[in-house]
Enzyme design. Structure first.
Site, PDB file in Angstrom:
ATOM      1  CG  HIS A 146      -3.504   9.100   0.054  1.00  0.00           C
ATOM      2  ND1 HIS A 146      -4.251   9.777   0.923  1.00  0.00           N
ATOM      3  CD2 HIS A 146      -4.273   8.148  -0.115  1.00  0.00           C
ATOM      4  CE1 HIS A 146      -5.420   9.530   1.143  1.00  0.00           C
ATOM      5  NE2 HIS A 146      -5.415   8.234   0.601  1.00  0.00           N
ATOM      6  CG  HIS A 167      -1.840   1.056   1.410  1.00  0.00           C
ATOM      7  ND1 HIS A 167      -1.856   1.910   2.446  1.00  0.00           N
ATOM      8  CD2 HIS A 167      -2.790   1.525   0.538  1.00  0.00           C
ATOM      9  CE1 HIS A 167      -2.629   2.702   2.233  1.00  0.00           C
ATOM     10  NE2 HIS A 167      -3.578   2.612   1.234  1.00  0.00           N
TER      11      HIS A 167
END
Ligand code: G3P
Ligand code: CA
Length: 282
Positions: free
Chosen positions: A57, A15
């Site tokens: 992100h 991730h």
């Protein structure tokens, strides 16, 4: 030796790279993930104001860099000047210049600090000596809705990655936006898509997914509350990829439920736990 040969070990997906060990979305985090043995790399993509897909992100750069501002309003050159590594624990790591004090001060390790373009990440997986897949998340909402998917498909095409193959990186695209996934299907029908679910609303509770989406991406919170969701998705021939699975109890839950992929900040830890579980043939 395990006898449960029918079970397949879930794919372990790094991730934002091995983002516990290295600053998220940096080249160093992804290089670490490959060393850690991850089967796939997860990244979030956003478009800069001059049309470059970068792996970031948040909508803004403030949390993960020493700069300020909204990614989509900045040019790539602006992002390239920022330090995306120093906020992370262990940021002090540098590599020495020749090991000779006369060569001056240590240089920062740019792989741990520079903004990462999606193109650089595609080169990394393309050059990897073993197959490593990519799970790319398009972030929505964005002022460039539609452009993001177009730029993504163009780039994947340039690297020959819009088609799956046994010996090269397989790419899938994930999003919380069903509309974003629909756009992907229209542009690149062969790329598998994942509908991410932060909560399990009534719409998808029975395990169905939007047209042409075959993979459900529930959060681990969804799975803790609704463990039977995995079986429901399966009953419609779907697969389940769960995020973000870092703790032993959550890993064990995913193994017990037989999910297809676990997305984690700590791939090496998860792989060790899977190995120790004795559930899968080696
Ligand atoms: O892999 C899916 C997961 O990354 C979605 O949440 O906020 O980490 O992008 P987020
Ligand atoms: Ca993500």
């Amino acid at each position: 030796m395990s006898t449960r040969l029918t079970l397949r070990s879930p794919q372990v997906v790094a991730h934002r790279g091995s983002s516990e060990a290295a600053p998220e979305h940096t080249l160093a985090a992804y290089q670490q993930a490959i060393r850690d043995g991850a089967g796939a790399l997860e990244c979030d993509v956003r478009l800069t104001s001059d049309g470059v897909l970068v792996c970031v992100h948040d909508r803004r750069v403030d949390r993960t860099s020493n700069g300020r501002g909204v990614v989509s309003a900045l040019e790539y050159a602006d992002l390239a000047e920022l330090d995306f590594g120093s906020w992370h624990a262990g940021h002090g790591r540098t590599h020495e210049v020749g090991g000779d004090p006369q060569n001056g001060p240590e240089e920062p390790d740019w792989d741990r600090r520079s903004v990462l373009t999606l193109e650089r990440l595609l080169r990394l997986v393309s050059d990897s000596p073993r197959r490593v897949d990519l799970a790319i998340e398009t972030k929505h909402p964005t002022r460039y809705a539609g452009h993001v998917e177009r730029a993504l498909v163009e780039l994947l095409d340039a690297y020959g990655l819009t088609d799956a193959g046994p010996d090269r990186p397989n790419v899938r695209v994930m999003s919380f936006s069903a509309l974003g996934l629909r756009r992907m299907h229209a542009l690149a029908p062969k790329i598998p898509t994942v509908l991410l679910l932060e909560r399990l609303g009534s719409r998808y509770r029975n395990g169905t997914l939007p047209h042409r989406v075959r993979i459900a991406g529930p959060s681990i919170t969804v799975l803790r509350r609704h463990p039977q969701y995995v079986e429901r998705v399966r009953s419609w021939n779907g697969s389940v990829h769960v995020w973000t699975v870092n703790d032993p109890a959550d890993i064990d839950l995913c193994l017990a439920l037989g999910v297809d992929a676990v997305i984690t900040d700590r791939p090496r830890f998860v792989l060790t736990r899977i190995g120790d579980s004795g559930l899968f043939a080696v």
